[in-house]
Design a protein around this motif. Sequence first.
Motif, PDB file in Angstrom:
ATOM      1  N   ASP A  28       0.825  -1.199   0.000  1.00 14.04           N
ATOM      2  CA  ASP A  28       0.000   0.000   0.000  1.00 14.04           C
ATOM      3  C   ASP A  28       0.865   1.257   0.000  1.00 14.04           C
ATOM      4  O   ASP A  28       0.550   2.247  -0.666  1.00 14.04           O
ATOM      5  CB  ASP A  28      -0.929   0.017   1.216  1.00 14.04           C
ATOM      6  N   ALA A  29       1.960   1.218   0.743  1.00 11.44           N
ATOM      7  CA  ALA A  29       2.862   2.366   0.795  1.00 11.44           C
ATOM      8  C   ALA A  29       3.502   2.619  -0.566  1.00 11.44           C
ATOM      9  O   ALA A  29       3.628   3.774  -0.994  1.00 11.44           O
ATOM     10  CB  ALA A  29       3.934   2.149   1.855  1.00 11.44           C
ATOM     11  N   ARG A  30       3.898   1.541  -1.258  1.00 10.65           N
ATOM     12  CA  ARG A  30       4.484   1.703  -2.595  1.00 10.65           C
ATOM     13  C   ARG A  30       3.471   2.316  -3.563  1.00 10.65           C
ATOM     14  O   ARG A  30       3.818   3.202  -4.346  1.00 10.65           O
ATOM     15  CB  ARG A  30       4.976   0.356  -3.127  1.00 10.65           C
ATOM     16  N   VAL A  31       2.230   1.865  -3.509  1.00 16.41           N
ATOM     17  CA  VAL A  31       1.189   2.409  -4.384  1.00 16.41           C
ATOM     18  C   VAL A  31       0.962   3.887  -4.069  1.00 16.41           C
ATOM     19  O   VAL A  31       0.876   4.721  -4.978  1.00 16.41           O
ATOM     20  CB  VAL A  31      -0.129   1.611  -4.229  1.00 16.41           C
ATOM     21  N   ALA A  32       0.894   4.213  -2.785  1.00 10.88           N
ATOM     22  CA  ALA A  32       0.677   5.602  -2.385  1.00 10.88           C
ATOM     23  C   ALA A  32       1.828   6.496  -2.836  1.00 10.88           C
ATOM     24  O   ALA A  32       1.596   7.617  -3.320  1.00 10.88           O
ATOM     25  CB  ALA A  32       0.499   5.692  -0.867  1.00 10.88           C
ATOM     26  N   MET A  33       3.057   6.018  -2.712  1.00  9.92           N
ATOM     27  CA  MET A  33       4.210   6.813  -3.134  1.00  9.92           C
ATOM     28  C   MET A  33       4.209   7.002  -4.647  1.00  9.92           C
ATOM     29  O   MET A  33       4.535   8.083  -5.143  1.00  9.92           O
ATOM     30  CB  MET A  33       5.516   6.156  -2.686  1.00  9.92           C
ATOM     31  N   ALA A  34       3.829   5.964  -5.386  1.00 15.49           N
ATOM     32  CA  ALA A  34       3.777   6.078  -6.848  1.00 15.49           C
ATOM     33  C   ALA A  34       2.729   7.110  -7.255  1.00 15.49           C
ATOM     34  O   ALA A  34       2.973   7.935  -8.149  1.00 15.49           O
ATOM     35  CB  ALA A  34       3.464   4.724  -7.471  1.00 15.49           C
ATOM     36  N   GLU A  35       1.575   7.090  -6.603  1.00 19.33           N
ATOM     37  CA  GLU A  35       0.531   8.070  -6.899  1.00 19.33           C
ATOM     38  C   GLU A  35       1.003   9.480  -6.561  1.00 19.33           C
ATOM     39  O   GLU A  35       0.756  10.426  -7.306  1.00 19.33           O
ATOM     40  CB  GLU A  35      -0.739   7.748  -6.119  1.00 19.33           C
ATOM     41  N   HIS A  36       1.690   9.611  -5.433  1.00 18.40           N
ATOM     42  CA  HIS A  36       2.196  10.920  -5.012  1.00 18.40           C
ATOM     43  C   HIS A  36       3.226  11.448  -6.011  1.00 18.40           C
ATOM     44  O   HIS A  36       3.191  12.626  -6.384  1.00 18.40           O
ATOM     45  CB  HIS A  36       2.808  10.812  -3.621  1.00 18.40           C
ATOM     46  N   GLU A  37       4.140  10.585  -6.428  1.00 22.77           N
ATOM     47  CA  GLU A  37       5.169  10.998  -7.384  1.00 22.77           C
ATOM     48  C   GLU A  37       4.552  11.380  -8.727  1.00 22.77           C
ATOM     49  O   GLU A  37       4.980  12.349  -9.356  1.00 22.77           O
ATOM     50  CB  GLU A  37       6.203   9.893  -7.559  1.00 22.77           C
ATOM     51  N   LYS A  38       3.541  10.643  -9.156  1.00 16.54           N
ATOM     52  CA  LYS A  38       2.860  10.957 -10.410  1.00 16.54           C
ATOM     53  C   LYS A  38       2.162  12.320 -10.321  1.00 16.54           C
ATOM     54  O   LYS A  38       2.256  13.132 -11.248  1.00 16.54           O
ATOM     55  CB  LYS A  38       1.835   9.864 -10.726  1.00 16.54           C
ATOM     56  N   ALA A  39       1.505  12.586  -9.206  1.00 21.67           N
ATOM     57  CA  ALA A  39       0.828  13.871  -9.015  1.00 21.67           C
ATOM     58  C   ALA A  39       1.844  15.011  -8.936  1.00 21.67           C
ATOM     59  O   ALA A  39       1.621  16.088  -9.489  1.00 21.67           O
ATOM     60  CB  ALA A  39      -0.025  13.831  -7.753  1.00 21.67           C
ATOM     61  N   GLU A  41       4.802  15.093 -10.326  1.00 26.71           N
ATOM     62  CA  GLU A  41       5.349  15.305 -11.664  1.00 26.71           C
ATOM     63  C   GLU A  41       4.372  16.087 -12.536  1.00 26.71           C
ATOM     64  O   GLU A  41       4.759  17.012 -13.250  1.00 26.71           O
ATOM     65  CB  GLU A  41       5.679  13.972 -12.324  1.00 26.71           C
ATOM     66  N   ALA A  42       3.090  15.734 -12.454  1.00 23.02           N
ATOM     67  CA  ALA A  42       2.072  16.449 -13.225  1.00 23.02           C
ATOM     68  C   ALA A  42       2.003  17.908 -12.785  1.00 23.02           C
ATOM     69  O   ALA A  42       1.889  18.825 -13.617  1.00 23.02           O
ATOM     70  CB  ALA A  42       0.711  15.783 -13.058  1.00 23.02           C
ATOM     71  N   PHE A  43       2.094  18.153 -11.480  1.00 16.90           N
ATOM     72  CA  PHE A  43       2.073  19.521 -10.960  1.00 16.90           C
ATOM     73  C   PHE A  43       3.266  20.311 -11.481  1.00 16.90           C
ATOM     74  O   PHE A  43       3.127  21.450 -11.927  1.00 16.90           O
ATOM     75  CB  PHE A  43       2.077  19.494  -9.431  1.00 16.90           C
ATOM     76  N   ALA A  44       4.456  19.701 -11.436  1.00 19.34           N
ATOM     77  CA  ALA A  44       5.665  20.390 -11.894  1.00 19.34           C
ATOM     78  C   ALA A  44       5.592  20.700 -13.385  1.00 19.34           C
ATOM     79  O   ALA A  44       5.960  21.800 -13.814  1.00 19.34           O
ATOM     80  CB  ALA A  44       6.897  19.548 -11.586  1.00 19.34           C
ATOM     81  N   ASN A  45       5.096  19.739 -14.167  1.00 14.88           N
ATOM     82  CA  ASN A  45       4.957  19.968 -15.605  1.00 14.88           C
ATOM     83  C   ASN A  45       3.980  21.097 -15.891  1.00 14.88           C
ATOM     84  O   ASN A  45       4.231  21.956 -16.744  1.00 14.88           O
ATOM     85  CB  ASN A  45       4.501  18.691 -16.319  1.00 14.88           C
ATOM     86  N   ASN A  46       2.867  21.117 -15.184  1.00 16.02           N
ATOM     87  CA  ASN A  46       1.879  22.170 -15.377  1.00 16.02           C
ATOM     88  C   ASN A  46       2.442  23.524 -14.961  1.00 16.02           C
ATOM     89  O   ASN A  46       2.222  24.535 -15.630  1.00 16.02           O
ATOM     90  CB  ASN A  46       0.602  21.858 -14.602  1.00 16.02           C
ATOM     91  N   ARG A  47       3.190  23.541 -13.860  1.00 15.36           N
ATOM     92  CA  ARG A  47       3.794  24.791 -13.389  1.00 15.36           C
ATOM     93  C   ARG A  47       4.767  25.341 -14.431  1.00 15.36           C
ATOM     94  O   ARG A  47       4.767  26.542 -14.733  1.00 15.36           O
ATOM     95  CB  ARG A  47       4.503  24.565 -12.058  1.00 15.36           C
ATOM     96  N   GLU A  48       5.581  24.466 -15.009  1.00 18.35           N
ATOM     97  CA  GLU A  48       6.533  24.902 -16.032  1.00 18.35           C
ATOM     98  C   GLU A  48       5.807  25.416 -17.273  1.00 18.35           C
ATOM     99  O   GLU A  48       6.211  26.418 -17.865  1.00 18.35           O
ATOM    100  CB  GLU A  48       7.475  23.759 -16.404  1.00 18.35           C
ATOM    101  N   ARG A  49       4.741  24.736 -17.660  1.00 16.77           N
ATOM    102  CA  ARG A  49       3.964  25.178 -18.829  1.00 16.77           C
ATOM    103  C   ARG A  49       3.339  26.545 -18.569  1.00 16.77           C
ATOM    104  O   ARG A  49       3.412  27.451 -19.420  1.00 16.77           O
ATOM    105  CB  ARG A  49       2.869  24.154 -19.135  1.00 16.77           C
ATOM    106  N   MET A  50       2.782  26.724 -17.397  1.00 12.46           N
ATOM    107  CA  MET A  50       2.157  28.000 -17.056  1.00 12.46           C
ATOM    108  C   MET A  50       3.204  29.117 -16.960  1.00 12.46           C
ATOM    109  O   MET A  50       2.950  30.252 -17.376  1.00 12.46           O
ATOM    110  CB  MET A  50       1.378  27.886 -15.741  1.00 12.46           C
ATOM    111  N   LYS A  51       4.386  28.788 -16.443  1.00 19.34           N
ATOM    112  CA  LYS A  51       5.458  29.774 -16.353  1.00 19.34           C
ATOM    113  C   LYS A  51       5.889  30.225 -17.747  1.00 19.34           C
ATOM    114  O   LYS A  51       6.076  31.420 -17.994  1.00 19.34           O
ATOM    115  CB  LYS A  51       6.648  29.189 -15.593  1.00 19.34           C
TER     116      LYS A  51
END
Length: 68
Positions: A28-39, A41-51
Amino acid sequence: MKAPDWFKRSEPRSKEEKQARKAIKEADARVAMAEHEKAAEAFANNRERMKALRLAREAGEGTPPKRD
């Protein structure tokens, strides 16, 4: 304060049950960490695009299409 009777286990957990619970918890911890890392990464990509859009708009190099 004493815990209510329904809160206590009637028998101690076996070694196998402890190992199974630990394995489930780790999975469960591995799944949660994978979801967190995916979110993240998506946040960082969106931030860079908006910048990039903001910097382009401020520099007057182009305007993004208007949304209707």
